[in-house]
Design an enzyme around this catalytic site. Structure first.
Site, mmCIF file in Angstrom:
data_model
loop_
_atom_site.group_PDB
_atom_site.id
_atom_site.type_symbol
_atom_site.label_atom_id
_atom_site.label_comp_id
_atom_site.label_asym_id
_atom_site.label_seq_id
_atom_site.Cartn_x
_atom_site.Cartn_y
_atom_site.Cartn_z
ATOM 1 N N ASN A 104 0.841 -1.203 0.000
ATOM 2 C CA ASN A 104 0.000 0.000 0.000
ATOM 3 C C ASN A 104 0.868 1.242 0.000
ATOM 4 O O ASN A 104 1.936 1.269 0.614
ATOM 5 C CB ASN A 104 -0.886 0.007 1.252
ATOM 6 C CG ASN A 104 -1.796 1.221 1.321
ATOM 7 O OD1 ASN A 104 -2.459 1.559 0.334
ATOM 8 N ND2 ASN A 104 -1.830 1.890 2.461
ATOM 9 N N HIS A 130 1.072 5.022 1.198
ATOM 10 C CA HIS A 130 0.430 5.855 2.229
ATOM 11 C C HIS A 130 1.108 7.217 2.299
ATOM 12 O O HIS A 130 2.344 7.297 2.351
ATOM 13 C CB HIS A 130 0.510 5.146 3.600
ATOM 14 C CG HIS A 130 -0.168 5.930 4.673
ATOM 15 N ND1 HIS A 130 -1.545 5.961 4.820
ATOM 16 C CD2 HIS A 130 0.328 6.754 5.631
ATOM 17 C CE1 HIS A 130 -1.858 6.750 5.829
ATOM 18 N NE2 HIS A 130 -0.736 7.246 6.342
ATOM 19 N N SER A 166 5.106 6.610 2.215
ATOM 20 C CA SER A 166 5.675 5.295 2.541
ATOM 21 C C SER A 166 4.982 4.220 1.712
ATOM 22 O O SER A 166 3.792 4.346 1.391
ATOM 23 C CB SER A 166 5.434 4.950 4.023
ATOM 24 O OG SER A 166 5.896 5.957 4.878
ATOM 25 N N ASP A 224 -2.425 0.425 8.043
ATOM 26 C CA ASP A 224 -1.184 1.187 7.815
ATOM 27 C C ASP A 224 -0.054 0.779 8.769
ATOM 28 O O ASP A 224 0.807 1.610 9.107
ATOM 29 C CB ASP A 224 -1.445 2.705 7.948
ATOM 30 C CG ASP A 224 -2.468 3.211 6.946
ATOM 31 O OD1 ASP A 224 -2.542 2.636 5.847
ATOM 32 O OD2 ASP A 224 -3.191 4.166 7.263
HETATM 33 C C1 GRF Z 1 -2.503 9.319 -3.146
HETATM 34 O O1 GRF Z 1 -2.091 10.605 -2.892
HETATM 35 C C2 GRF Z 1 -2.337 8.424 -1.937
HETATM 36 O O2 GRF Z 1 -1.378 8.854 -1.063
HETATM 37 C C3 GRF Z 1 -3.680 8.488 -1.289
HETATM 38 O O3 GRF Z 1 -4.565 8.555 -2.361
HETATM 39 C C4 GRF Z 1 -3.964 9.233 -3.426
HETATM 40 C C5 GRF Z 1 -4.204 8.498 -4.678
HETATM 41 O O4 GRF Z 1 -3.911 9.257 -5.795
HETATM 42 N N1 GRF Z 1 -3.886 7.371 -0.417
HETATM 43 P P1 GRF Z 1 -4.134 8.667 -7.237
HETATM 44 O O5 GRF Z 1 -5.515 8.059 -7.293
HETATM 45 O O6 GRF Z 1 -3.065 7.684 -7.522
HETATM 46 O O7 GRF Z 1 -4.043 9.879 -8.144
#
Ligand code: GRF
Length: 232
Positions: A125, A127, A154, A163
């Protein structure tokens, strides 16, 4: 984690890593993977994308790249799809695609421990914080409120606790006095777009392995997390 692992990856790196991606939103991280795959910069094959939202722009990105997409909308015909139903369909689809790796890239549903433990492939994942700090939502706002000097993103192994799985890689930035939650989101997302393909490259090349449950792997694993230093 599933007993399926990337442990033997080093001996089979001539084959592209089969990657399934789970998304909920814009899919800019998915796009980075598609672009790197198409440019021959990342030895992967994106075997399929699952979206839990029917309005996710990620679906268009995948379709444009001729990648199979399955939409398991969390609200279909006004009715909320329970997580069990979602997971039953997602599991069947993943079985069909046979990925080596499942990537949650902006995927916003919390998965059950049963799904995670029985997944067909290891799951990672992305994060938007320097874990273990700032698990959960609204990370940029909380970082500003706390007056943090550093922030970033991360990539971690998905475990039943949200997480909380082993952090594989991180990229960080310095928070400026003028930063807001919005500016941090933009800056962190730029880091994500470099960290995600870099991490998957390390996995595809067998530099990083996700199988940590046998003792000989302890010697094989570099000290984690690996940190990507990027000038912004
Ligand atoms: C990312 O910024 C990630 O950190 C968060 O959701 C966003 C996803 O962006 N969990 P995308 O859909 O890849 O543009």
């Amino acid at each position: 984690m599933s007993s399926t692992s990337l442990k033997s990856r080093a001996s089979s790196i001539s084959e592209p890593l089969r990657v399934a991606v789970l998304v909920s939103g814009s899919g800019s991280n998915l796009q980075v993977l598609i672009d790197a795959m198409q440019a021959g910069e990342l030895p992967i094959e994106i075997v399929g994308v699952i979206s839990n939202r029917e309005d996710a722009y990620a679906i268009t990105r995948a379709t444009d790249a001729d990648i199979p997409v399955v939409v398991l909308s969390h609200v279909a015909s006004g009715k909320r799809m329970g997580i069990k139903t979602f997971e039953t369909h997602a599991s069947a689809q993943l079985q069909d695609w046979q990925p080596d790796l499942i990537v949650l890239a902006g995927f916003m549903r919390v998965l059950s421990s049963n799904f995670i433990h029985h997944a067909i492939a290891p799951m990672i994942n992305l994060h938007p914080s320097l874990l273990p700090a700032y698990k959960g939502l609204d990370t940029h706002q909380r970082v500003i409120q706390a007056g943090e000097r550093h922030h970033g993103c991360s990539i971690h192994v998905v475990t039943a606790e949200l997480d909380a799985g082993a952090v594989l890689t991180q990229a960080l930035l310095e928070v400026n006095s003028k930063d807001t939650a919005d500016s941090l989101q933009v800056r962190v997302q730029k880091l994500e777009h470099q960290l995600l393909p870099w991490t998957i490259l390390l996995l595809a090349k067998g530099v990083l392995t996700l199988n940590t449950d046998s003792s000989d792997d302890a010697n094989y694993l570099p000290a984690l997390p690996l940190t990507l230093h990027i000038d912004q």
